[in-house]
Design a protein around this motif. Sequence first.
Motif, PDB file in Angstrom:
ATOM      1  N   MET A 124     -15.071 -28.959 -38.050  1.00  0.00           N
ATOM      2  CA  MET A 124     -14.159 -30.057 -37.715  1.00  0.00           C
ATOM      3  C   MET A 124     -14.546 -31.345 -38.431  1.00  0.00           C
ATOM      4  SD  MET A 124     -13.566 -29.278 -33.677  1.00  0.00           S
ATOM      5  CE  MET A 124     -12.812 -30.872 -33.369  1.00  0.00           C
ATOM      6  N   SER A 125     -15.815 -31.466 -38.786  1.00  0.00           N
ATOM      7  CA  SER A 125     -16.256 -32.665 -39.515  1.00  0.00           C
ATOM      8  C   SER A 125     -15.513 -32.806 -40.835  1.00  0.00           C
ATOM      9  CB  SER A 125     -17.762 -32.615 -39.766  1.00  0.00           C
ATOM     10  OG  SER A 125     -18.111 -31.492 -40.567  1.00  0.00           O
ATOM     11  N   LEU A 126     -15.171 -31.685 -41.481  1.00  0.00           N
ATOM     12  CA  LEU A 126     -14.411 -31.767 -42.728  1.00  0.00           C
ATOM     13  C   LEU A 126     -13.027 -32.365 -42.461  1.00  0.00           C
ATOM     14  CD1 LEU A 126     -14.014 -31.257 -45.744  1.00  0.00           C
ATOM     15  CD2 LEU A 126     -13.242 -28.934 -45.166  1.00  0.00           C
ATOM     16  N   HIS A 127     -12.388 -31.919 -41.379  1.00  0.00           N
ATOM     17  CA  HIS A 127     -11.082 -32.481 -41.035  1.00  0.00           C
ATOM     18  C   HIS A 127     -11.205 -33.969 -40.736  1.00  0.00           C
ATOM     19  CE1 HIS A 127      -7.151 -33.045 -39.178  1.00  0.00           C
ATOM     20  NE2 HIS A 127      -6.803 -31.837 -39.602  1.00  0.00           N
ATOM     21  N   ARG A 128     -12.245 -34.344 -40.032  1.00  0.00           N
ATOM     22  CA  ARG A 128     -12.459 -35.760 -39.718  1.00  0.00           C
ATOM     23  C   ARG A 128     -12.636 -36.585 -40.992  1.00  0.00           C
ATOM     24  NH1 ARG A 128     -14.098 -36.631 -34.266  1.00  0.00           N
ATOM     25  NH2 ARG A 128     -14.523 -34.700 -33.110  1.00  0.00           N
ATOM     26  N   VAL A 129     -13.428 -36.076 -41.915  1.00  0.00           N
ATOM     27  CA  VAL A 129     -13.654 -36.766 -43.186  1.00  0.00           C
ATOM     28  C   VAL A 129     -12.338 -36.940 -43.935  1.00  0.00           C
ATOM     29  CG1 VAL A 129     -14.673 -36.483 -45.498  1.00  0.00           C
ATOM     30  CG2 VAL A 129     -16.076 -36.105 -43.463  1.00  0.00           C
ATOM     31  N   LEU A 130     -11.588 -35.853 -44.027  1.00  0.00           N
ATOM     32  CA  LEU A 130     -10.329 -35.887 -44.773  1.00  0.00           C
ATOM     33  C   LEU A 130      -9.299 -36.765 -44.082  1.00  0.00           C
ATOM     34  CD1 LEU A 130     -10.173 -32.096 -45.692  1.00  0.00           C
ATOM     35  CD2 LEU A 130     -10.595 -33.995 -47.272  1.00  0.00           C
ATOM     36  N   GLN A 131      -9.206 -36.667 -42.763  1.00  0.00           N
ATOM     37  CA  GLN A 131      -8.229 -37.485 -42.042  1.00  0.00           C
ATOM     38  C   GLN A 131      -8.545 -38.975 -42.180  1.00  0.00           C
ATOM     39  OE1 GLN A 131      -6.478 -36.061 -38.297  1.00  0.00           O
ATOM     40  NE2 GLN A 131      -7.292 -37.915 -37.322  1.00  0.00           N
ATOM     41  N   THR A 132      -9.835 -39.297 -42.130  1.00  0.00           N
ATOM     42  CA  THR A 132     -10.238 -40.692 -42.295  1.00  0.00           C
ATOM     43  C   THR A 132      -9.874 -41.201 -43.686  1.00  0.00           C
ATOM     44  OG1 THR A 132     -12.090 -40.394 -40.748  1.00  0.00           O
ATOM     45  CG2 THR A 132     -12.192 -42.289 -42.231  1.00  0.00           C
ATOM     46  N   ALA A 133     -10.213 -40.419 -44.709  1.00  0.00           N
ATOM     47  CA  ALA A 133      -9.890 -40.814 -46.083  1.00  0.00           C
ATOM     48  C   ALA A 133      -8.384 -40.936 -46.283  1.00  0.00           C
ATOM     49  CB  ALA A 133     -10.473 -39.799 -47.060  1.00  0.00           C
ATOM     50  N   TYR A 134      -7.633 -39.999 -45.690  1.00  0.00           N
ATOM     51  CA  TYR A 134      -6.172 -39.974 -45.815  1.00  0.00           C
ATOM     52  C   TYR A 134      -5.557 -41.234 -45.210  1.00  0.00           C
ATOM     53  CZ  TYR A 134      -1.529 -37.670 -45.614  1.00  0.00           C
ATOM     54  OH  TYR A 134      -0.211 -37.322 -45.778  1.00  0.00           O
ATOM     55  N   LYS A 135      -5.998 -41.575 -43.997  1.00  0.00           N
ATOM     56  CA  LYS A 135      -5.412 -42.726 -43.303  1.00  0.00           C
ATOM     57  C   LYS A 135      -5.798 -44.049 -43.956  1.00  0.00           C
ATOM     58  CE  LYS A 135      -4.673 -40.699 -38.745  1.00  0.00           C
ATOM     59  NZ  LYS A 135      -4.974 -40.794 -37.295  1.00  0.00           N
ATOM     60  N   LEU A 136      -7.001 -44.103 -44.531  1.00  0.00           N
ATOM     61  CA  LEU A 136      -7.453 -45.326 -45.203  1.00  0.00           C
ATOM     62  C   LEU A 136      -6.995 -45.390 -46.656  1.00  0.00           C
ATOM     63  CD1 LEU A 136     -11.150 -45.596 -43.911  1.00  0.00           C
ATOM     64  CD2 LEU A 136      -9.193 -46.992 -43.201  1.00  0.00           C
ATOM     65  N   ASP A 137      -6.337 -44.324 -47.104  1.00  0.00           N
ATOM     66  CA  ASP A 137      -5.947 -44.214 -48.517  1.00  0.00           C
ATOM     67  C   ASP A 137      -7.159 -44.497 -49.412  1.00  0.00           C
ATOM     68  OD1 ASP A 137      -4.318 -43.755 -50.707  1.00  0.00           O
ATOM     69  OD2 ASP A 137      -3.560 -45.821 -50.780  1.00  0.00           O
ATOM     70  N   ALA A 138      -8.266 -43.794 -49.093  1.00  0.00           N
ATOM     71  CA  ALA A 138      -9.556 -44.086 -49.723  1.00  0.00           C
ATOM     72  C   ALA A 138      -9.792 -43.331 -51.030  1.00  0.00           C
ATOM     73  CB  ALA A 138     -10.683 -43.760 -48.743  1.00  0.00           C
ATOM     74  N   LEU A 139      -9.026 -42.262 -51.277  1.00  0.00           N
ATOM     75  CA  LEU A 139      -9.261 -41.453 -52.468  1.00  0.00           C
ATOM     76  C   LEU A 139      -8.215 -41.736 -53.541  1.00  0.00           C
ATOM     77  CD1 LEU A 139     -10.217 -37.955 -50.979  1.00  0.00           C
ATOM     78  CD2 LEU A 139     -11.696 -39.884 -51.545  1.00  0.00           C
ATOM     79  N   ASN A 140      -8.672 -41.841 -54.769  1.00  0.00           N
ATOM     80  CA  ASN A 140      -7.771 -41.996 -55.900  1.00  0.00           C
ATOM     81  C   ASN A 140      -6.922 -40.749 -56.106  1.00  0.00           C
ATOM     82  OD1 ASN A 140      -8.234 -44.609 -57.050  1.00  0.00           O
ATOM     83  ND2 ASN A 140     -10.242 -43.917 -57.739  1.00  0.00           N
TER      84      ASN A 140
END
Length: 270
Positions: A124-140
Amino acid sequence: MAHNLLQGKKGIIFGALDENSIAWKTAVRCVEEGAQIVLTNAPIALRMGEINKLAETCKAPVIPADATSMDDLSNLFTKSMEHFGGKIDFVLHSIGMSVNVRKGKPYTDLDYDFFHKGLDISAMSLHRVLQTAYKLDALNEWGSVVALTYIAAQRVFPDYSDMADAKSMLESISRSFGYHYGVKKKVRINTISQSPTRTTAGSGVKGFGDFISYAEKMSPLGNASADQCADYTVTLFSDYTRMVTMQNLFHDGGFSFTGVSQSVIESMGE
């Protein structure tokens, strides 16, 4: 030999504990290939490991983050973007822990509180990481996320216990989130199914040493080392693999597609 495959790219490396860990070796290789990185791990792991030594080598800041905490992850991505002065290009998820395995609990007698904790930390930590990045628009756009897994997600290895279930969930999250992130931002998400590797985490599995020897005999190319996994991960962070996503990529010297090897047959007759 460096080829500047990651020149100008910026990334976050989760899970570097000591010099034996794949995350540690990947961090070093990323920097050698021209990347800037941020290192992160859970506060308890930071106390146990030697990450400050790695941080000095890589000239990288260390930002503590419990990967099961949304607040910690939000802080990690926000501070990383502040450090880089922009968005992030790649993330390595190298996180896994089973309390049941550590406590020697057999798969037929799991402690479910331990099981839940293991799923939360390892998958679930992977989902948390991805969801956080997704919502913050953190990845190029065309960013890359890689998570480390193991073939026990597809095949039975009795002493791997509930970690096998966690790795199955991890791979499923990679595919499902890979679809959504790909449509939204062209971000690609893959898992690497690595050979059994002598790391601090892997050594906690019962009979691990014997299994490494067995896998070595079964694999036409032999077991892939942690250094070789770091090299492979770098290629997935690079622009040369832009159209690879939602894949579980076996990096195991051919073990995954070998029914039985001549070496194993001969050893059975001894």
